[in-house]
Design a protein around this motif. Structure first.
Motif, PDB file in Angstrom:
ATOM      1  N   ASP A  47       0.496  -1.232   0.139  1.00 61.65           N
ATOM      2  CA  ASP A  47      -0.306   0.197  -0.082  1.00 61.65           C
ATOM      3  C   ASP A  47       1.277   1.150  -0.155  1.00 61.65           C
ATOM      4  O   ASP A  47       0.288   1.961  -1.082  1.00 61.65           O
ATOM      5  CB  ASP A  47      -0.494  -0.091   1.581  1.00 61.65           C
ATOM      6  CG  ASP A  47      -1.640   0.933   1.450  1.00 61.65           C
ATOM      7  OD1 ASP A  47      -2.571   1.426   2.106  1.00 61.65           O
ATOM      8  OD2 ASP A  47      -2.815   1.648   0.207  1.00 61.65           O
ATOM      9  N   VAL A  51       0.727   4.372  -2.718  1.00 60.68           N
ATOM     10  CA  VAL A  51       0.633   5.643  -2.656  1.00 60.68           C
ATOM     11  C   VAL A  51       1.478   6.536  -2.468  1.00 60.68           C
ATOM     12  O   VAL A  51       1.652   8.322  -3.518  1.00 60.68           O
ATOM     13  CB  VAL A  51       0.134   5.553  -0.643  1.00 60.68           C
ATOM     14  CG1 VAL A  51       0.127   6.958  -0.475  1.00 60.68           C
ATOM     15  CG2 VAL A  51      -1.217   5.522  -0.527  1.00 60.68           C
ATOM     16  N   HIS A  67      -6.792   4.146  -5.923  1.00 56.71           N
ATOM     17  CA  HIS A  67      -6.160   2.894  -6.366  1.00 56.71           C
ATOM     18  C   HIS A  67      -6.826   1.869  -5.837  1.00 56.71           C
ATOM     19  O   HIS A  67      -7.737   1.854  -4.772  1.00 56.71           O
ATOM     20  CB  HIS A  67      -4.653   3.648  -5.271  1.00 56.71           C
ATOM     21  CG  HIS A  67      -4.410   3.390  -4.065  1.00 56.71           C
ATOM     22  ND1 HIS A  67      -5.389   4.512  -3.054  1.00 56.71           N
ATOM     23  CD2 HIS A  67      -4.157   2.873  -2.451  1.00 56.71           C
ATOM     24  CE1 HIS A  67      -5.294   4.334  -1.790  1.00 56.71           C
ATOM     25  NE2 HIS A  67      -4.212   3.569  -1.776  1.00 56.71           N
ATOM     26  N   HIS A  69      -6.587  -1.290  -2.968  1.00 58.80           N
ATOM     27  CA  HIS A  69      -6.736  -2.617  -2.193  1.00 58.80           C
ATOM     28  C   HIS A  69      -6.743  -3.398  -2.373  1.00 58.80           C
ATOM     29  O   HIS A  69      -7.922  -4.537  -1.732  1.00 58.80           O
ATOM     30  CB  HIS A  69      -6.770  -2.472  -0.834  1.00 58.80           C
ATOM     31  CG  HIS A  69      -6.777  -1.063   0.249  1.00 58.80           C
ATOM     32  ND1 HIS A  69      -7.284  -0.185   1.297  1.00 58.80           N
ATOM     33  CD2 HIS A  69      -5.586  -0.485  -0.549  1.00 58.80           C
ATOM     34  CE1 HIS A  69      -7.005   1.088   0.904  1.00 58.80           C
ATOM     35  NE2 HIS A  69      -5.565   1.251   0.487  1.00 58.80           N
ATOM     36  N   SER A  77      -5.925   3.555   4.455  1.00 58.04           N
ATOM     37  CA  SER A  77      -4.786   4.002   5.566  1.00 58.04           C
ATOM     38  C   SER A  77      -3.960   5.280   5.957  1.00 58.04           C
ATOM     39  O   SER A  77      -4.221   6.189   5.544  1.00 58.04           O
ATOM     40  CB  SER A  77      -3.567   3.040   4.974  1.00 58.04           C
ATOM     41  OG  SER A  77      -2.297   3.998   3.720  1.00 58.04           O
ATOM     42  N   ASP A  80      -2.622   7.327   2.849  1.00 60.01           N
ATOM     43  CA  ASP A  80      -3.116   7.289   1.874  1.00 60.01           C
ATOM     44  C   ASP A  80      -4.613   8.448   2.508  1.00 60.01           C
ATOM     45  O   ASP A  80      -3.972   9.175   2.064  1.00 60.01           O
ATOM     46  CB  ASP A  80      -5.014   6.220   1.846  1.00 60.01           C
ATOM     47  CG  ASP A  80      -4.731   4.871   2.133  1.00 60.01           C
ATOM     48  OD1 ASP A  80      -2.940   5.023   0.417  1.00 60.01           O
ATOM     49  OD2 ASP A  80      -5.380   4.145   1.642  1.00 60.01           O
TER      50      ASP A  80
HETATM   51 ZN    ZN Z   1      -4.334   2.654   0.380  1.00 59.81          ZN
END
Ligand code: ZN
Length: 129
Positions: A47, A51, A67, A69, A77, A80
């Motif tokens: 992740d 990002v 994006h 997951h 997150s 994010d």
């Molecule tokens: Zn993410």
């Protein structure tokens, strides 16, 4: 704000074919309809790296980010949320199983927002008729 159904289907398709790697891109719009995705090259598997790729893009004219997951959890997150705050107003996270109900749009504060899915007639389609 709205998103063209074909654009959303494209995002879901690319996210699915990228899995288990993440897919990341920037969203651009025609008026109030999101119609295009600028794909970020070299997206990697975690992740944070997806990002980070988005963070490093120059500020081209876009309305937000998208994006995936691959875990299927579409909550943002911490990374994010930092991204959302810097890169536009609309941020889509898609997750497995990549169908029309497995995505969420957030605003720049990380709050879920409604994004209407609309039929949009692309110029290329008109030429084909
Ligand atoms: Zn993410």
């Amino acid at each position: 704000m709205k998103i063209a159904k074909e654009t959303l289907l494209f995002i879901l398709e690319v996210s699915k074919s990228s899995a288990p790697l993440e897919f990341a891109g920037m969203l651009s719009a025609e008026g109030d309809i999101i119609t295009d995705v600028v794909i970020v090259p070299g997206t990697e598997s975690s992740d944070e790296s997806a990002v980070m790729q988005l963070f490093m893009l120059p500020n081209i004219h876009t309305v937000g980010t998208v994006h995936s997951h691959p875990t299927g959890d579409t909550h943002p997150s911490t990374e994010d949320l930092e991204l959302f705050d810097r890169k536009g107003q609309y941020h889509i996270i898609v997750g497995a199983p990549y169908d029309l109900s497995s995505w969420t749009c957030y605003n720049n504060k990380g709050e879920p927002v409604r994004l209407a899915v609309v039929d949009y007639k692309f110029k290329e389609d008109e030429e084909n008729w």
